[in-house]
Scaffold this active site. Structure first.
Site, PDB file in Angstrom:
ATOM      1  N   THR A  47       2.881 -12.762   2.876  1.00  0.00           N
ATOM      2  CA  THR A  47       2.024 -13.336   1.847  1.00  0.00           C
ATOM      3  C   THR A  47       2.723 -14.588   1.306  1.00  0.00           C
ATOM      4  O   THR A  47       3.817 -14.945   1.751  1.00  0.00           O
ATOM      5  CB  THR A  47       1.698 -12.295   0.756  1.00  0.00           C
ATOM      6  OG1 THR A  47       0.680 -12.832  -0.089  1.00  0.00           O
ATOM      7  CG2 THR A  47       2.931 -11.928  -0.075  1.00  0.00           C
TER       8      THR A  47
ATOM      9  N   THR B 113      -5.964 -11.620   3.340  1.00  0.00           N
ATOM     10  CA  THR B 113      -7.068 -10.938   2.663  1.00  0.00           C
ATOM     11  C   THR B 113      -8.238 -11.899   2.445  1.00  0.00           C
ATOM     12  O   THR B 113      -9.292 -11.483   1.972  1.00  0.00           O
ATOM     13  CB  THR B 113      -6.607 -10.394   1.294  1.00  0.00           C
ATOM     14  OG1 THR B 113      -6.120 -11.487   0.511  1.00  0.00           O
ATOM     15  CG2 THR B 113      -5.510  -9.351   1.456  1.00  0.00           C
TER      16      THR B 113
ATOM     17  N   GLY C  23      -4.299  -4.439  -4.405  1.00  0.00           N
ATOM     18  CA  GLY C  23      -5.328  -3.471  -4.776  1.00  0.00           C
ATOM     19  C   GLY C  23      -4.666  -2.148  -5.066  1.00  0.00           C
ATOM     20  O   GLY C  23      -3.898  -1.645  -4.250  1.00  0.00           O
ATOM     21  N   HIS C  24      -4.892  -1.631  -6.251  1.00  0.00           N
ATOM     22  CA  HIS C  24      -4.339  -0.331  -6.608  1.00  0.00           C
ATOM     23  C   HIS C  24      -5.482   0.627  -6.855  1.00  0.00           C
ATOM     24  O   HIS C  24      -6.387   0.322  -7.630  1.00  0.00           O
ATOM     25  CB  HIS C  24      -3.505  -0.428  -7.892  1.00  0.00           C
ATOM     26  CG  HIS C  24      -2.247  -1.207  -7.734  1.00  0.00           C
ATOM     27  ND1 HIS C  24      -1.578  -1.754  -8.790  1.00  0.00           N
ATOM     28  CD2 HIS C  24      -1.541  -1.519  -6.637  1.00  0.00           C
ATOM     29  CE1 HIS C  24      -0.502  -2.382  -8.349  1.00  0.00           C
ATOM     30  NE2 HIS C  24      -0.471  -2.253  -7.048  1.00  0.00           N
TER      31      HIS C  24
ATOM     32  N   GLN D 160       2.037  -6.210  -3.384  1.00  0.00           N
ATOM     33  CA  GLN D 160       2.461  -6.320  -1.982  1.00  0.00           C
ATOM     34  C   GLN D 160       3.832  -5.640  -1.809  1.00  0.00           C
ATOM     35  O   GLN D 160       4.101  -4.678  -2.509  1.00  0.00           O
ATOM     36  CB  GLN D 160       2.494  -7.775  -1.489  1.00  0.00           C
ATOM     37  CG  GLN D 160       1.126  -8.428  -1.393  1.00  0.00           C
ATOM     38  CD  GLN D 160       0.663  -9.005  -2.714  1.00  0.00           C
ATOM     39  OE1 GLN D 160       1.392  -9.694  -3.400  1.00  0.00           O
ATOM     40  NE2 GLN D 160      -0.571  -8.732  -3.079  1.00  0.00           N
TER      41      GLN D 160
ATOM     42  N   ASN E 139      -5.050 -10.288  -3.975  1.00  0.00           N
ATOM     43  CA  ASN E 139      -4.821  -9.704  -2.653  1.00  0.00           C
ATOM     44  C   ASN E 139      -4.320  -8.270  -2.816  1.00  0.00           C
ATOM     45  O   ASN E 139      -4.366  -7.474  -1.895  1.00  0.00           O
ATOM     46  CB  ASN E 139      -3.822 -10.542  -1.828  1.00  0.00           C
ATOM     47  CG  ASN E 139      -2.597 -10.977  -2.623  1.00  0.00           C
ATOM     48  OD1 ASN E 139      -2.548 -10.820  -3.833  1.00  0.00           O
ATOM     49  ND2 ASN E 139      -1.620 -11.548  -1.946  1.00  0.00           N
TER      50      ASN E 139
ATOM     51  N   ARG F  81      -5.860   0.392   8.108  1.00  0.00           N
ATOM     52  CA  ARG F  81      -4.445   0.007   8.180  1.00  0.00           C
ATOM     53  C   ARG F  81      -3.830   0.526   9.477  1.00  0.00           C
ATOM     54  O   ARG F  81      -4.198   1.604   9.944  1.00  0.00           O
ATOM     55  CB  ARG F  81      -3.691   0.600   6.984  1.00  0.00           C
ATOM     56  CG  ARG F  81      -4.180   0.040   5.666  1.00  0.00           C
ATOM     57  CD  ARG F  81      -3.481   0.684   4.474  1.00  0.00           C
ATOM     58  NE  ARG F  81      -4.074   0.207   3.237  1.00  0.00           N
ATOM     59  CZ  ARG F  81      -4.265   0.955   2.142  1.00  0.00           C
ATOM     60  NH1 ARG F  81      -3.881   2.215   2.130  1.00  0.00           N
ATOM     61  NH2 ARG F  81      -4.818   0.441   1.069  1.00  0.00           N
TER      62      ARG F  81
ATOM     63  N   LYS G 270       1.811   2.147  -5.267  1.00  0.00           N
ATOM     64  CA  LYS G 270       2.485   1.684  -6.486  1.00  0.00           C
ATOM     65  C   LYS G 270       1.661   1.964  -7.734  1.00  0.00           C
ATOM     66  O   LYS G 270       2.203   2.297  -8.774  1.00  0.00           O
ATOM     67  CB  LYS G 270       2.769   0.178  -6.393  1.00  0.00           C
ATOM     68  CG  LYS G 270       3.797  -0.172  -5.341  1.00  0.00           C
ATOM     69  CD  LYS G 270       4.096  -1.660  -5.321  1.00  0.00           C
ATOM     70  CE  LYS G 270       3.047  -2.489  -4.625  1.00  0.00           C
ATOM     71  NZ  LYS G 270       2.875  -2.277  -3.195  1.00  0.00           N
TER      72      LYS G 270
ATOM     73  N   THR H 198      -8.575  -3.612  -1.083  1.00  0.00           N
ATOM     74  CA  THR H 198      -9.126  -4.939  -1.326  1.00  0.00           C
ATOM     75  C   THR H 198     -10.150  -5.334  -0.270  1.00  0.00           C
ATOM     76  O   THR H 198     -11.204  -5.861  -0.585  1.00  0.00           O
ATOM     77  CB  THR H 198      -7.966  -5.965  -1.361  1.00  0.00           C
ATOM     78  OG1 THR H 198      -7.075  -5.559  -2.392  1.00  0.00           O
ATOM     79  CG2 THR H 198      -8.459  -7.367  -1.666  1.00  0.00           C
TER      80      THR H 198
ATOM     81  N   ASP I 195       0.819  -1.214   0.000  1.00  0.00           N
ATOM     82  CA  ASP I 195       0.000   0.000   0.000  1.00  0.00           C
ATOM     83  C   ASP I 195       0.857   1.270   0.000  1.00  0.00           C
ATOM     84  O   ASP I 195       0.500   2.275   0.600  1.00  0.00           O
ATOM     85  CB  ASP I 195      -0.956   0.012   1.207  1.00  0.00           C
ATOM     86  CG  ASP I 195      -1.714  -1.297   1.313  1.00  0.00           C
ATOM     87  OD1 ASP I 195      -2.268  -1.729   0.296  1.00  0.00           O
ATOM     88  OD2 ASP I 195      -1.718  -1.899   2.406  1.00  0.00           O
TER      89      ASP I 195
HETATM   90  P1  IMP Z   1      -2.614 -12.927   1.831  1.00  0.00           P
HETATM   91  O1  IMP Z   1      -1.682 -12.378   0.809  1.00  0.00           O
HETATM   92  O2  IMP Z   1      -4.058 -12.656   1.544  1.00  0.00           O
HETATM   93  O3  IMP Z   1      -2.343 -14.369   2.144  1.00  0.00           O
HETATM   94  O4  IMP Z   1      -2.309 -12.138   3.217  1.00  0.00           O
HETATM   95  C1  IMP Z   1      -1.078 -12.287   3.928  1.00  0.00           C
HETATM   96  C2  IMP Z   1      -0.623 -10.960   4.519  1.00  0.00           C
HETATM   97  O5  IMP Z   1      -0.261 -10.057   3.474  1.00  0.00           O
HETATM   98  C3  IMP Z   1      -1.693 -10.243   5.340  1.00  0.00           C
HETATM   99  O6  IMP Z   1      -1.053  -9.544   6.393  1.00  0.00           O
HETATM  100  C4  IMP Z   1      -2.284  -9.247   4.356  1.00  0.00           C
HETATM  101  O7  IMP Z   1      -2.866  -8.145   4.993  1.00  0.00           O
HETATM  102  C5  IMP Z   1      -1.026  -8.859   3.588  1.00  0.00           C
HETATM  103  N1  IMP Z   1      -1.298  -8.389   2.227  1.00  0.00           N
HETATM  104  C6  IMP Z   1      -1.615  -9.127   1.149  1.00  0.00           C
HETATM  105  N2  IMP Z   1      -1.751  -8.354   0.066  1.00  0.00           N
HETATM  106  C7  IMP Z   1      -1.514  -7.100   0.457  1.00  0.00           C
HETATM  107  C8  IMP Z   1      -1.461  -5.842  -0.234  1.00  0.00           C
HETATM  108  O8  IMP Z   1      -1.655  -5.741  -1.454  1.00  0.00           O
HETATM  109  N3  IMP Z   1      -1.166  -4.746   0.529  1.00  0.00           N
HETATM  110  C9  IMP Z   1      -0.904  -4.849   1.850  1.00  0.00           C
HETATM  111  N4  IMP Z   1      -0.915  -5.988   2.529  1.00  0.00           N
HETATM  112  C10 IMP Z   1      -1.214  -7.114   1.836  1.00  0.00           C
END
Ligand code: IMP
Length: 429
Positions: free
Chosen positions: A240, A130, A40-41, A225, A38, A306, A16, A301, A13
């Protein structure tokens, strides 16, 4: 070299999407290489706001090509919804300008269910995923029981592979988590729909990339990410399931490491983190709330608020070194305006010892106390600044110290959400 990789140097976040969008104007092709929806832009283009999760944001520029490479995990329902949304708003999305890799693994409905069920079961110890099925999809890829988008070309084969996977998944869903099992016929019917709509876009993105390299195209690799969420280098297990660092371009898109080229690291002017895990500079106080409100720090997303805190140079330096970053893109500098003083963590104290790295041991990371440097704050509306000289002295001082601590210069400074609210200091293409 004509290639630029954009990576996040904190916990995601960092903004990007906007920088990708700016660079796309000069690029020929934009490529996603890891992660899934996961990400989101949020982009503001000509006053219109777009929220993208899978489709590379470069698609908003006519004439550019966008690829989702094999390292990405794709939820076909989400992809179709996003494509429909873009097309309804007049964005051209054709097999000529948009391709998804036949090697990309499919996020199946049971992946989503398992992700959410596992998180629910972990209770207080949850990772805060997510809930989009990212982890379980990558697990199946490594376990070699995943389904790939290319498998959709033969629905009988897809069905057979799904049956193999379901034999295990339904055991977990009903036996361990007490949920309804997934019906093979339902999955097969869904696969039929995915096949009808997605087949024209599924192809060999590696070959498309190689052709682009031969043509001398300008390539932009859009990381999702951030490095501190990297499966191998982040704060495991609060990470992640992919590798968001620059080297992952080599694997996820299929590019020889020596061709990776310029690495542009995004640094938000303060820190945020969604989900659980150590966050040494977190401010669980009025300052944290103020940063969240002013910076609109709610997930694109999931909508989750945050966690917010001061800039952490230990974390950023770690990421820049891992990625071989050449330049910074400093974002959301405007959000700090109005604060009387600003802090940057330069080191940690771990059990009384001064350290300058993020410990691998998650319990040790949780005990790290930041050592701050305090800088003067600044005031005023920064959104009109188009060169460094337009910024108040305090903002310039903060930027100077930040790039000194990082050892690389800024290429962009973002002073507002709009594409034009940016100071550009370096030409990449
Ligand atoms: P997952 O990617 O959904 O498995 O989540 C694993 C961790 O990565 C969690 O703490 C999520 O909040 C974080 N996460 C996943 N994608 C993003 C993103 O695009 N921005 C910020 N945090 C993310």
């Amino acid at each position: 070299m004509n290639n630029v990789v954009i990576i996040g140097s904190q916990w995601g976040d960092e903004g990007k999407g906007k920088i990708v969008d700016i660079l796309t104007e000069k690029a020929d092709m934009v490529v996603r290489f890891q992660g899934g929806n996961n990400a989101g832009h949020t982009l503001v283009v000509d006053g219109e706001t777009y929220a993208l999760h899978l489709v590379p944001s470069g698609i908003l520029h006519p004439g550019k090509k966008a690829l989702i490479a094999g390292g990405v995990v794709v939820d076909p329902d989400v992809l179709l919804e996003e494509m429909d949304h873009l097309m309804a708003r007049g964005v051209a999305l054709t097999p000529e300008n948009f391709m998804v890799s036949e090697r990309a693994h499919v996020i199946m409905p049971y992946h989503r269910l398992l992700d959410q069920a596992r998180e629910g079961r972990r209770g207080e110890g949850r990772i805060g995923t997510t809930g989009r099925g990212i982890g379980p999809a990558y697990e199946d890829k490594a376990a070699r029981i995943g389904l790939r988008l290319g498998d959709l070309r033969d629905l009988d084969f897809f069905r057979d592979q799904a049956a193999l996977a379901l034999a295990e998944k339904n055991h977990l869903l009903s036996g361990l988590y007490g949920l309804q099992p997934c019906a093979l016929d339902d999955l097969a019917a869904r696969a039929g729909l995915w096949q009808r709509r997605l087949t024209p876009y599924i192809g060999d993105t590696w070959r498309a990339l190689q052709s682009a390299l031969v043509r001398g195209d300008k390539l932009l690799f859009e990381g999702a990410q951030a490095v501190q969420l990297d499966l191998d280098h982040g704060s495991y297990p609060f990470v992640t399931s992919s590798n968001p660092l620059s080297g992952a371009v080599a694997v996820g898109a299929g590019l020889a490491p020596k061709l990776i080229g310029n690495v542009l690291a995004l640094v938000k002017a303060y820190s945020t983190r969604v989900g659980a895990g150590p966050f040494p500079t977190e401010q669980e106080n009025d300052l944290g709330l103020r940063l969240r409100e002013k910076g609109a720090e709610f997930g694109t997303t999931t909508g989750r608020p945050r966690r917010c805190g001061w800039l952490d140079a230990v974390v950023v330096r770690h990421s820049l070194t891992l990625c071989g970053a050449d330049h910074l893109a400093v974002t959301k500098l405007d959000v700090l305006s109005g604060l009387p003083e600003l802090k940057i963590a330069t080191h940690y104290l771990l059990d009384g010892e001064k350290i300058d790295f993020f410990p691998a041991d998650i319990r040790a990371a949780g005990r790290c106390r930041p050592v701050y440097e305090t800088l003067p704050g600044f005031e005023g509306d920064l959104s009109g600044a188009r060169k460094l000289a337009d910024l108040p002295a305090g903002a310039r001082g903060y930027l100077d110290r930040l790039s000194e601590l990082c050892g690389i210069p800024p290429a962009f400074v973002s002073v507002g959400p709009g594409r034009e609210e940016t100071i550009s200091l370096h030409d990449f293409f």
